[in-house]
Design a protein around this motif. Structure first.
Motif, PDB file in Angstrom:
ATOM      1  N   PRO A 181       0.832  -1.205   0.000  1.00 14.31           N
ATOM      2  CA  PRO A 181       0.000   0.000   0.000  1.00 14.31           C
ATOM      3  C   PRO A 181       0.862   1.249   0.000  1.00 14.31           C
ATOM      4  CG  PRO A 181      -0.005  -1.033   2.163  1.00 14.31           C
ATOM      5  CD  PRO A 181       0.708  -1.969   1.254  1.00 14.31           C
ATOM      6  N   ALA A 182       0.462   2.221  -0.785  1.00 15.74           N
ATOM      7  CA  ALA A 182       1.218   3.466  -0.931  1.00 15.74           C
ATOM      8  C   ALA A 182       0.279   4.630  -0.641  1.00 15.74           C
ATOM      9  CB  ALA A 182       1.809   3.582  -2.336  1.00 15.74           C
ATOM     10  N   PHE A 183       0.686   5.503   0.279  1.00 17.98           N
ATOM     11  CA  PHE A 183      -0.144   6.626   0.698  1.00 17.98           C
ATOM     12  C   PHE A 183       0.605   7.931   0.445  1.00 17.98           C
ATOM     13  CE2 PHE A 183      -1.355   2.998   3.263  1.00 17.98           C
ATOM     14  CZ  PHE A 183      -2.740   3.018   3.198  1.00 17.98           C
ATOM     15  N   LEU A 184      -0.120   8.887  -0.110  1.00 24.34           N
ATOM     16  CA  LEU A 184       0.394  10.237  -0.292  1.00 24.34           C
ATOM     17  C   LEU A 184      -0.413  11.166   0.599  1.00 24.34           C
ATOM     18  CD1 LEU A 184       0.851  10.501  -4.180  1.00 24.34           C
ATOM     19  CD2 LEU A 184       2.480   9.692  -2.454  1.00 24.34           C
ATOM     20  N   CYS A 185       0.262  11.910   1.467  1.00 23.18           N
ATOM     21  CA  CYS A 185      -0.393  12.860   2.354  1.00 23.18           C
ATOM     22  C   CYS A 185      -0.285  14.245   1.736  1.00 23.18           C
ATOM     23  CB  CYS A 185       0.255  12.835   3.741  1.00 23.18           C
ATOM     24  SG  CYS A 185       0.154  11.237   4.548  1.00 23.18           S
ATOM     25  N   ARG A 186      -1.439  14.860   1.507  1.00 25.72           N
ATOM     26  CA  ARG A 186      -1.484  16.161   0.846  1.00 25.72           C
ATOM     27  C   ARG A 186      -2.473  17.060   1.574  1.00 25.72           C
ATOM     28  NH1 ARG A 186      -2.889  15.765  -5.142  1.00 25.72           N
ATOM     29  NH2 ARG A 186      -1.930  17.827  -5.117  1.00 25.72           N
ATOM     30  N   PRO A 187      -2.433  18.373   1.321  1.00 28.34           N
ATOM     31  CA  PRO A 187      -3.384  19.284   1.978  1.00 28.34           C
ATOM     32  C   PRO A 187      -4.820  19.017   1.564  1.00 28.34           C
ATOM     33  CG  PRO A 187      -1.500  20.488   1.060  1.00 28.34           C
ATOM     34  CD  PRO A 187      -1.424  19.096   0.528  1.00 28.34           C
ATOM     35  N   ALA A 188      -5.753  19.387   2.437  1.00 29.75           N
ATOM     36  CA  ALA A 188      -7.173  19.120   2.167  1.00 29.75           C
ATOM     37  C   ALA A 188      -7.673  19.870   0.937  1.00 29.75           C
ATOM     38  CB  ALA A 188      -8.004  19.484   3.391  1.00 29.75           C
ATOM     39  N   HIS A 189      -7.124  21.057   0.667  1.00 29.74           N
ATOM     40  CA  HIS A 189      -7.606  21.824  -0.496  1.00 29.74           C
ATOM     41  C   HIS A 189      -7.245  21.158  -1.817  1.00 29.74           C
ATOM     42  CE1 HIS A 189      -3.550  23.291  -1.458  1.00 29.74           C
ATOM     43  NE2 HIS A 189      -3.391  23.568  -0.172  1.00 29.74           N
ATOM     44  N   ALA A 190      -6.345  20.151  -1.790  1.00 35.47           N
ATOM     45  CA  ALA A 190      -6.003  19.438  -3.023  1.00 35.47           C
ATOM     46  C   ALA A 190      -7.151  18.571  -3.513  1.00 35.47           C
ATOM     47  CB  ALA A 190      -4.762  18.574  -2.810  1.00 35.47           C
ATOM     48  N   ALA A 191      -8.209  18.424  -2.713  1.00 38.56           N
ATOM     49  CA  ALA A 191      -9.377  17.649  -3.161  1.00 38.56           C
ATOM     50  C   ALA A 191     -10.034  18.288  -4.370  1.00 38.56           C
ATOM     51  CB  ALA A 191     -10.376  17.504  -2.017  1.00 38.56           C
ATOM     52  N   ARG A 192      -9.829  19.591  -4.578  1.00 29.64           N
ATOM     53  CA  ARG A 192     -10.408  20.269  -5.735  1.00 29.64           C
ATOM     54  C   ARG A 192      -9.602  20.041  -7.007  1.00 29.64           C
ATOM     55  NH1 ARG A 192     -10.715  24.334  -1.635  1.00 29.64           N
ATOM     56  NH2 ARG A 192      -8.871  25.343  -2.522  1.00 29.64           N
ATOM     57  N   GLU A 193      -8.429  19.440  -6.890  1.00 29.84           N
ATOM     58  CA  GLU A 193      -7.567  19.196  -8.040  1.00 29.84           C
ATOM     59  C   GLU A 193      -7.762  17.773  -8.556  1.00 29.84           C
ATOM     60  OE1 GLU A 193      -3.652  19.908  -6.650  1.00 29.84           O
ATOM     61  OE2 GLU A 193      -4.073  21.954  -5.948  1.00 29.84           O
ATOM     62  N   SER A 194      -7.473  17.568  -9.827  1.00 31.97           N
ATOM     63  CA  SER A 194      -7.547  16.226 -10.398  1.00 31.97           C
ATOM     64  C   SER A 194      -6.336  15.412  -9.959  1.00 31.97           C
ATOM     65  CB  SER A 194      -7.605  16.295 -11.920  1.00 31.97           C
ATOM     66  OG  SER A 194      -6.430  16.901 -12.431  1.00 31.97           O
ATOM     67  N   SER A 195      -6.515  14.112  -9.890  1.00 28.64           N
ATOM     68  CA  SER A 195      -5.437  13.239  -9.447  1.00 28.64           C
ATOM     69  C   SER A 195      -5.602  11.874 -10.090  1.00 28.64           C
ATOM     70  CB  SER A 195      -5.439  13.104  -7.923  1.00 28.64           C
ATOM     71  OG  SER A 195      -4.512  12.119  -7.500  1.00 28.64           O
ATOM     72  N   ALA A 196      -4.472  11.235 -10.380  1.00 29.11           N
ATOM     73  CA  ALA A 196      -4.492   9.892 -10.948  1.00 29.11           C
ATOM     74  C   ALA A 196      -4.680   8.822  -9.887  1.00 29.11           C
ATOM     75  CB  ALA A 196      -3.190   9.632 -11.707  1.00 29.11           C
ATOM     76  N   ALA A 197      -4.634   9.181  -8.617  1.00 30.25           N
ATOM     77  CA  ALA A 197      -4.820   8.193  -7.555  1.00 30.25           C
ATOM     78  C   ALA A 197      -6.240   7.639  -7.611  1.00 30.25           C
ATOM     79  CB  ALA A 197      -4.556   8.825  -6.196  1.00 30.25           C
ATOM     80  N   PRO A 198      -6.408   6.319  -7.616  1.00 28.90           N
ATOM     81  CA  PRO A 198      -7.761   5.754  -7.698  1.00 28.90           C
ATOM     82  C   PRO A 198      -8.568   5.875  -6.415  1.00 28.90           C
ATOM     83  CG  PRO A 198      -6.115   4.017  -7.585  1.00 28.90           C
ATOM     84  CD  PRO A 198      -5.369   5.293  -7.707  1.00 28.90           C
ATOM     85  N   LEU A 199      -7.915   6.181  -5.285  1.00 28.32           N
ATOM     86  CA  LEU A 199      -8.631   6.305  -4.013  1.00 28.32           C
ATOM     87  C   LEU A 199      -8.152   7.568  -3.311  1.00 28.32           C
ATOM     88  CD1 LEU A 199     -10.604   5.097  -1.935  1.00 28.32           C
ATOM     89  CD2 LEU A 199      -8.668   3.840  -0.961  1.00 28.32           C
ATOM     90  N   ARG A 200      -9.111   8.443  -2.937  1.00 29.38           N
ATOM     91  CA  ARG A 200      -8.785   9.706  -2.278  1.00 29.38           C
ATOM     92  C   ARG A 200      -9.751   9.910  -1.107  1.00 29.38           C
ATOM     93  NH1 ARG A 200      -8.528  14.642  -6.121  1.00 29.38           N
ATOM     94  NH2 ARG A 200      -6.725  15.232  -4.861  1.00 29.38           N
ATOM     95  N   LEU A 201      -9.194  10.258   0.052  1.00 30.64           N
ATOM     96  CA  LEU A 201      -9.995  10.471   1.248  1.00 30.64           C
ATOM     97  C   LEU A 201      -9.607  11.787   1.899  1.00 30.64           C
ATOM     98  CD1 LEU A 201      -9.240   7.191   1.097  1.00 30.64           C
ATOM     99  CD2 LEU A 201     -10.613   7.138   3.158  1.00 30.64           C
ATOM    100  N   VAL A 202     -10.598  12.486   2.430  1.00 26.33           N
ATOM    101  CA  VAL A 202     -10.379  13.696   3.219  1.00 26.33           C
ATOM    102  C   VAL A 202     -10.711  13.354   4.667  1.00 26.33           C
ATOM    103  CG1 VAL A 202     -11.055  16.083   3.613  1.00 26.33           C
ATOM    104  CG2 VAL A 202     -10.930  15.207   1.282  1.00 26.33           C
ATOM    105  N   ALA A 203      -9.762  13.570   5.565  1.00 22.53           N
ATOM    106  CA  ALA A 203      -9.955  13.250   6.981  1.00 22.53           C
ATOM    107  C   ALA A 203      -9.794  14.507   7.814  1.00 22.53           C
ATOM    108  CB  ALA A 203      -8.955  12.186   7.438  1.00 22.53           C
ATOM    109  N   ARG A 204     -10.637  14.633   8.811  1.00 18.97           N
ATOM    110  CA  ARG A 204     -10.557  15.763   9.741  1.00 18.97           C
ATOM    111  C   ARG A 204     -11.001  15.286  11.115  1.00 18.97           C
ATOM    112  NH1 ARG A 204     -15.160  16.119   6.736  1.00 18.97           N
ATOM    113  NH2 ARG A 204     -17.101  16.621   7.805  1.00 18.97           N
ATOM    114  N   ALA A 205     -10.585  16.020  12.134  1.00 14.22           N
ATOM    115  CA  ALA A 205     -10.938  15.654  13.497  1.00 14.22           C
ATOM    116  C   ALA A 205     -12.369  16.058  13.795  1.00 14.22           C
ATOM    117  CB  ALA A 205      -9.987  16.317  14.489  1.00 14.22           C
ATOM    118  N   GLY A 206     -13.056  15.259  14.637  1.00 17.69           N
ATOM    119  CA  GLY A 206     -14.405  15.583  15.058  1.00 17.69           C
ATOM    120  C   GLY A 206     -14.403  16.676  16.110  1.00 17.69           C
ATOM    121  N   GLY A 207     -15.592  17.058  16.573  1.00 19.49           N
ATOM    122  CA  GLY A 207     -15.718  18.109  17.571  1.00 19.49           C
ATOM    123  C   GLY A 207     -15.329  17.648  18.959  1.00 19.49           C
TER     124      GLY A 207
END
Length: 280
Positions: A181-207
């Motif tokens: 498994p290979a993981f790339l850690c990137r900023p959350a705003h990169a979700a608006r950009e296109s990517s060749a990665a077949p799986l993309r997740l946005v994670a944030r802490a709860g309240g």
């Protein structure tokens, strides 16, 4: 004398409109060979990967990931609001499983030095971690590419805050040939950009009252879009034993700041006993 010739009668073919022809074709069932049918993926169904997968340690997350876990033979992007804060809370169970099988995790350019005692509760010792110090974006990109091409790591976790789309495509090509498994850690705003990665997740802490939850949005996967965020209970490893849950409905002792104590925080009953003693 009249010339003799044969007249060929034209066969009359009934005219059929384009819409009627399409309807006729749609009525015919198409039966594919079993091997071909198994390889066909419909966009309204969750894709079943043919690569190796590892359980994430979260049943709710495995239920929405193609193949039922973190995939091999491809990139997975973790998009985070702040680097170095949530990665190991989400990936800790996976890293512990890989370490138990004798694999090694390579960390490329983490924003802060790895905290080894924080990974021990997951079963990840220092002998299972390799830290690649890469300060520039070019160094991190080169090191990540070489590790994916080698294919000898248990897992690759790389921090690439700034990377171009063509560079992502090249990394995906190398990752597609590696079972790890290979993981790339990137900023959350990169979700608006296109990517060749077949799986993309946005994670944030709860309240505050969410009991150490992580909120995870699956923004790209092989399957229909996920309309809601997943709430995963993911406390920092070892912390619940020394720090209780942050649920707001849990009873909490009342505290006051006493003028006599200055900067100290004392319990309400202790402050009351001091004031009572001063009147005697």
């Amino acid at each position: 004398m009249q010339p003799m010739f044969h007249r060929q009668e034209a066969l009359e073919v009934p005219a059929v409109s384009v819409s009627e022809a399409s309807a006729l074709r749609s009525c015919r069932p198409v039966v594919l060979p079993p091997a071909v049918a198994a390889a066909v993926w419909r966009g309204d169904a969750l894709g079943q990967t043919v690569s190796t997968t590892w359980p994430s340690g979260f049943d709710a997350l495995d239920a929405v990931l193609p193949g039922g876990g973190w995939p091999g033979f491809g990139l997975t992007e973790l998009l985070l609001p702040q680097a170095g804060t949530l990665e190991f809370r989400l990936l800790g169970p996976l890293l512990g499983r890989i370490a138990a099988e004798g694999g090694r995790m390579v960390l490329v350019g983490p924003p802060i030095p790895p905290h080894a005692p924080g990974l021990l509760p997951h079963g990840v010792g220092t002998d299972a971690l390799i830290w690649v110090r890469a300060d520039t974006a070019a160094e991190r990109l080169w090191a990540t590419e070489q590790l994916l091409k080698a294919g000898s790591c248990g897992a690759v976790l790389s921090w690439l805050p700034a990377v171009r789309s063509d560079q992502l495509r090249r990394l995906q090509v190398h990752a597609a040939a590696s079972a790890a498994p290979a993981f790339l850690c990137r900023p959350a705003h990169a979700a608006r950009e296109s990517s060749a990665a077949p799986l993309r997740l946005v994670a944030r802490a709860g309240g505050v009252g969410d009991d150490w939850q992580l909120l995870v949005d699956v923004v790209k996967r092989k399957g229909p879009p996920l309309a809601h965020a997943l709430a995963l209970s993911a406390p920092p490893a070892g912390l619940p034993q020394v720090w209780p849950s942050r649920r707001v409905d849990a009873p909490r002792p009342a505290v006051v700041v006493s003028r006599e104590a200055g900067h100290a925080v004392v319990r309400a009953e202790a402050a009351q006993s001091r004031r009572t003693a001063s009147f005697h």
